[in-house]
Design a protein around this motif. Structure first.
Motif, mmCIF file in Angstrom:
data_model
loop_
_atom_site.group_PDB
_atom_site.id
_atom_site.type_symbol
_atom_site.label_atom_id
_atom_site.label_comp_id
_atom_site.label_asym_id
_atom_site.label_seq_id
_atom_site.Cartn_x
_atom_site.Cartn_y
_atom_site.Cartn_z
ATOM 1 N N THR A 192 -15.607 22.837 127.253
ATOM 2 C CA THR A 192 -15.561 22.081 128.510
ATOM 3 C C THR A 192 -14.199 22.186 129.210
ATOM 4 O OG1 THR A 192 -14.775 19.953 127.618
ATOM 5 C CG2 THR A 192 -17.141 20.418 127.448
ATOM 6 N N ARG A 223 -23.218 19.836 127.112
ATOM 7 C CA ARG A 223 -23.787 20.962 127.840
ATOM 8 C C ARG A 223 -23.593 20.859 129.347
ATOM 9 N NH1 ARG A 223 -26.616 19.203 123.689
ATOM 10 N NH2 ARG A 223 -27.150 20.636 121.998
ATOM 11 N N HIS A 224 -23.632 19.647 129.878
ATOM 12 C CA HIS A 224 -23.504 19.458 131.323
ATOM 13 C C HIS A 224 -22.072 19.630 131.822
ATOM 14 C CE1 HIS A 224 -22.479 15.693 129.408
ATOM 15 N NE2 HIS A 224 -21.990 15.205 130.547
#
Length: 230
Positions: free
Chosen positions: A108, A143-144
């Motif tokens: 991320t 995941r987002h």
């Protein structure tokens, strides 16, 4: 000193009495930027624990776990190195003797991926060239928020001839697989030496670049990529 070549003398039949008995002792290091989840990867593997409020490691910490591989007792001594710049001079001394490493970035946070090459250079400057090295993209559960694609990780691994896996310390995804595969590859190198004549023959037994490791089921979806042909 060629650490892997000399591991036969250092580890074969090294045994403590009582509960701490093992056939081989392998030192691993976990490196990467601060906040990528190194400490939680270590605690998930060694204690099956995850701490949402985990603080940055100061200096170096380590933990151990014992596994059974091909009927042998393997003790892993895993060093968790601080990612902060001001501790790099301290932690570099702890690379000595390491025969395996996990180089971790946060999927991320793009800058942690961009710093992988810096960590890789430091690792290669302080360790044996035959060290077993896996690139880890951690926090795959977010995941987002992903800023580093799986393909980006694979491409880097291919260019640098590294093992590669994405993990989630939070969800315990691929954590055991990552550590166990690194330890298994080290064990294969060492065990081959015991059946080959002399240390020089043992050196050539390191798994070849470009070899694909096939492991069944979705829990271990990773490959070892080869060097570029150029």
């Amino acid at each position: 000193m060629n650490e892997i070549r000399n591991y036969k003398a250092q580890t074969v039949k090294q045994r403590y009495r009582g509960d701490d008995e093992y056939d081989y002792l392998f030192k691993l290091v976990v490196i990467g930027d601060s906040g990528v989840g190194k400490s939680n990867l270590l605690s998930r593997f060694t204690k099956n624990e995850f701490n949402l409020e985990s603080k940055s490691t100061i200096g170096v910490e380590f933990a151990t776990r014992t596994l059974h591989i091909d009927g042998k007792v393997i003790k892993a001594q895993i060093w968790d190195t601080a990612g902060q710049e001001r501790y790099r001079a301290i932690t570099s001394a702890y690379y000595r003797g390491a025969v395996g490493a996990l180089l971790v970035y946060d999927v991320t946070r793009r800058p942690t991926f961009e710093n992988v090459l810096r960590w890789l250079k430091e690792l290669r400057d302080h360790t044996d060239p035959n060290i077993v090295l896996m690139l880890i993209g951690n926090k795959s559960d977010l995941r987002h928020l992903v800023a580093v694609s799986t393909e980006d990780g694979k491409d880097l691994a291919e260019r640098e001839s590294l093992y590669f896996m994405e993990t989630s310390a939070l969800e315990a995804t691929n954590v055991d697989n990552a550590f166990t595969e690194v330890l298994s590859q080290i064990y294969r190198i060492v065990s081959r030496k015991t059946v080959e004549a002399g240390d020089e023959a043992a050196t050539s037994s390191v798994p070849s670049r470009g070899e694909t490791i096939n492991i069944k089921d979705e829990r271990s979806a990773w490959k070892k990529f080869g060097c570029c042909s150029s």
